[in-house]
Motif scaffolding. Structure first.
Motif, PDB file in Angstrom:
ATOM      1  N   THR A 112       1.217  -7.718   2.000  1.00  0.00           N
ATOM      2  CA  THR A 112       0.560  -6.416   1.884  1.00  0.00           C
ATOM      3  C   THR A 112       0.585  -5.655   3.204  1.00  0.00           C
ATOM      4  O   THR A 112       0.781  -4.437   3.227  1.00  0.00           O
ATOM      5  N   ARG A 113       0.384  -6.368   4.327  1.00  0.00           N
ATOM      6  CA  ARG A 113       0.376  -5.687   5.630  1.00  0.00           C
ATOM      7  C   ARG A 113       1.705  -4.984   5.891  1.00  0.00           C
ATOM      8  O   ARG A 113       1.737  -3.804   6.263  1.00  0.00           O
ATOM      9  N   GLU A 114       2.813  -5.696   5.691  1.00  0.00           N
ATOM     10  CA  GLU A 114       4.129  -5.105   5.942  1.00  0.00           C
ATOM     11  C   GLU A 114       4.401  -3.946   4.974  1.00  0.00           C
ATOM     12  O   GLU A 114       5.012  -2.942   5.351  1.00  0.00           O
TER      13      GLU A 114
ATOM     14  N   LEU B 214       2.168  -1.906   3.650  1.00  0.00           N
ATOM     15  CA  LEU B 214       1.380  -0.746   4.083  1.00  0.00           C
ATOM     16  C   LEU B 214       1.993  -0.094   5.322  1.00  0.00           C
ATOM     17  O   LEU B 214       2.009   1.137   5.448  1.00  0.00           O
ATOM     18  N   ILE B 215       2.498  -0.922   6.236  1.00  0.00           N
ATOM     19  CA  ILE B 215       3.151  -0.378   7.440  1.00  0.00           C
ATOM     20  C   ILE B 215       4.397   0.416   7.043  1.00  0.00           C
ATOM     21  O   ILE B 215       4.636   1.526   7.545  1.00  0.00           O
TER      22      ILE B 215
ATOM     23  N   ASN C  84       5.301  -5.583  -2.772  1.00  0.00           N
ATOM     24  CA  ASN C  84       5.227  -5.691  -1.312  1.00  0.00           C
ATOM     25  C   ASN C  84       6.614  -5.895  -0.715  1.00  0.00           C
ATOM     26  O   ASN C  84       7.007  -5.231   0.252  1.00  0.00           O
TER      27      ASN C  84
END
Length: 653
Positions: free
Chosen positions: A109-111, A113-114, A163
């Motif tokens: 999820t972090r990647e 969103l980035i 993702n």
């Protein structure tokens, strides 16, 4: 000085410094080895991440509002926030790219969103610089990536982890997405030519080219209109943008064309058509030739040679259209007085600033040097050569300003390339080219012409509102995989798409070159774009001509076998077709043409290049009959010299 003015002043200074850094950093990356000294190429992960950070800060500091004033308030702070977000995303890109070189990476999820944040910022800046069409195309790509598995019928795409899908296809890849393959091609091959173009403009040869063009054309009936075509061709050979070409030459040529008695729409249309043609004018060709050579796998010189006859035919058609329009309006050569200073010896000397570097590029390409290396060498020649111009001798810092302008221009272009990278990744991930190929296969079963028309229509729609290079890259990604089934050689297929993509700049309703010309001429935007499309009609026709007869492209890579006899006959047919087509579209030759004769001339032009049988002989015979009947008919006086209503019924005085 107001607070806003002070803010804009420091902002401009910082932007110039950063833009100069973009130029020097990018040039260091592509600089060929000089003996044992070699600066680049730098490691891909670090260079791409740091280069886009420099570019996005240049764009943010130069951000303008809708009135073309420096951004203030919410827009200004949004730009700064966007640049900061993209800078952070670039840092994560670098770290993850290094990790991926040693081990396999699964995105979470972090990647995701980035990646979405980086794409959103890129599309925001793309929208502010290039307008909504390009940005909306990128946004549509992201939306299709997400919603494709949920759509019905042929729109449905294969599912997958969202993702992974977004992170890899938008940001975290050296092959796809914003920092992928297209980004790499542009910064390694196109970038030095953008810098060269900025230096050529800054060296001060532009005004000299316009003065010389007016001097050469002063005895023609079209006068300033013919000069606009010539100066736009010269200026366009070094300019990377149809709109920049319109603005650079149109501010001088358009008012003079109107004063000669041409309508405002016609004046703007001439400039828009001529300026758009600059994008197919060798050797720079709006930098798209470099990308085309890389895609097709041929030398840059091959692309330049291939486009020579088509571009000469296009500009010949512009001259013909102006000639017949001058006759229709009763404008005579002796009345043609150009209100431009007579060229001086310095003006002639200044042409060395243009033709010296361009000749060097051609020579080095012939000797086998890479396109990037040739452009770097041309820049090395132009820098000292610029001191021929006394203005540069008095203000040598103009060269630094030109280098910074090149960096700023490329930074803005990179935002459009980011949107294109998103679109290309979406196409690869969703299989749209394959689906488009199925559609073309069905059309091809009916007619190859119908299939080519579908491709051309798609190219125009996708290219609307986009600068030349992104327009070409976008439509090529969609249409070219499907065009193999036409039996066209890769170079011919690429050239077809390229010409139509360039034509989108004058095609209503989103004709960016025509709109820029209308702003100068005072004409109607849609009326000007219609006039530009009529005047520049050959840019739509020539691609179909070389699709059926690739000898027009001269080189064997087009699929044609070169021989002087057929080639010279082809040139004669082109000239005849230009004459009958231009006169038909203006509805005037020696005298006004009736509708029956107009349609007959259009049919003759089509038959000259229609495939199969002896259609060209039929077209030639029909042309002889039509021209013979027209020119041998006695002129019965003033009544036969009637003129048709002007495209703009109220030409300015």
């Amino acid at each position: 000085m107001t607070l806003n003015a002070q803010s804009a002043s420091w902002r401009d200074r910082v932007a110039i410094v950063l833009a100069l850094a973009v130029t020097l950093y990018g040039m260091a990356n592509v600089m060929p080895a000089i003996g044992d000294l070699r600066l680049g190429p730098f490691p891909l992960e670090a260079f791409r991440a740091s280069f886009i950070v420099l570019c996005v800060w240049v764009v943010a500091l130069r951000l303008k509002d809708t009135g073309n004033r420096p951004a203030v308030g919410a827009l200004w702070w949004t730009g700064l926030l966007g640049a900061a977000v993209l800078s952070g995303a670039a840092w994560f890109y670098y770290r993850i790219a290094i990790d991926m070189s040693d081990a396999m990476m699964l995105f979470g999820t972090r990647e995701m969103l980035i990646a979405v944040a980086a794409a959103t910022v890129s599309l925001f800046f793309c929208w502010r610089i290039w307008g909504a069409p390009v940005a909306l195309l990128g946004a549509a790509g992201i939306a299709y990536l997400v919603t494709g598995p949920m759509l019905p019928g042929f729109l449905k795409t294969a599912g997958g982890d969202v993702n992974e899908l977004l992170a890899q296809n938008l940001w975290f890849s050296l092959d796809t997405g914003i920092l992928g393959g297209t980004f790499g091609i542009v910064i390694s091959t196109v970038f030095p030519f953008i810098v060269l173009g900025a230096l050529l403009e800054g060296a001060g040869a532009g005004e000299s080219m316009i003065r010389i063009a007016f001097h050469l054309m002063k005895r023609t009936a079209g006068g300033p209109a013919h000069a606009a075509v010539l100066s736009s061709a010269l200026f366009g050979s070094v300019s990377g943008s149809a709109v920049a070409n319109v603005v650079g030459t149109g501010v001088v040529t358009i008012p003079m064309i109107k004063r000669r008695g041409f309508s405002a729409n016609f004046a703007g249309g001439v400039e828009a058509a001529a300026s758009s043609g600059g994008q197919i004018m060798p050797p720079i060709m709006g930098a798209a030739a470099l990308v085309m050579a890389d895609y097709v796998g041929v030398s840059y010189l091959t692309v330049v040679v291939a486009v020579l006859l088509p571009v000469l035919a296009y500009y010949a058609s512009l001259f013909a259209m102006i000639m017949f329009e001058s006759r229709r309006l009763g404008i005579r050569a002796e009345a043609s007085g150009a209100e431009v200073e007579t060229p001086t010896a310095q003006d002639v000397l200044n042409l060395l600033l243009v033709f010296g570097p361009l000749v060097l590029i051609v020579v080095l390409l012939t000797m086998g040097m890479s396109a990037a290396g040739s452009s770097v060498a041309a820049i090395g020649l132009l820098l000292p050569l610029s001191f021929i111009n006394p203005v540069v001798r008095r203000k040598p810092l103009l060269l630094l300003k030109s280098l910074a302008d090149g960096g700023a221009t490329f930074a803005g272009l990179l935002m459009a390339i980011a949107a294109v990278g998103i679109v290309i990744s979406t196409l690869a991930a969703t299989g749209v080219p394959v689906k488009f190929g199925v559609l073309l296969s069905q059309a091809l079963g009916q007619s190859e012409l119908v299939a080519l028309l579908i491709v051309a229509g798609g190219c125009i729609v996708l290219g609307m509102g986009m600068p030349t290079l992104p327009a070409y890259v976008t439509v090529a990604a969609i249409a070219l995989p499907s065009m193999k089934q036409f039996g066209l050689e890769p170079l011919t297929a690429h050239m077809f798409v390229f010409f139509i993509a360039v034509a989108s700049a004058i095609t209503p309703p989103v004709a960016i070159a025509a709109y820029a010309a209308a702003a100068i001429s005072g004409g109607k935007p849609i009326g000007t774009s219609i006039e530009a499309s009529r005047i520049g009609i050959m840019i739509f026709i020539i691609p179909f001509a070389f699709a059926y007869n690739p000898l027009i492209l001269t080189v064997p890579e087009s699929g044609a076998v070169f021989a002087w006899g057929p080639y010279l006959l082809l040139i004669v047919k082109l000239l005849i077709a230009i004459y009958v087509l231009a006169s038909a579209l203006v509805r005037f030759d020696k005298r006004a043409l009736g509708w029956l004769e107009v349609f007959a001339r259009l049919a003759a032009a089509v038959l000259l290049f229609a495939p199969g049988g002896q259609t060209d002989l039929v077209g030639a015979a029909l042309t002889v009959v039509l021209l013979g009947a027209h020119h041998l008919k006695r002129d019965t006086g003033a009544a036969t010299r009637q003129t048709l209503p002007a495209a703009d019924p109220k030409p300015p005085h």
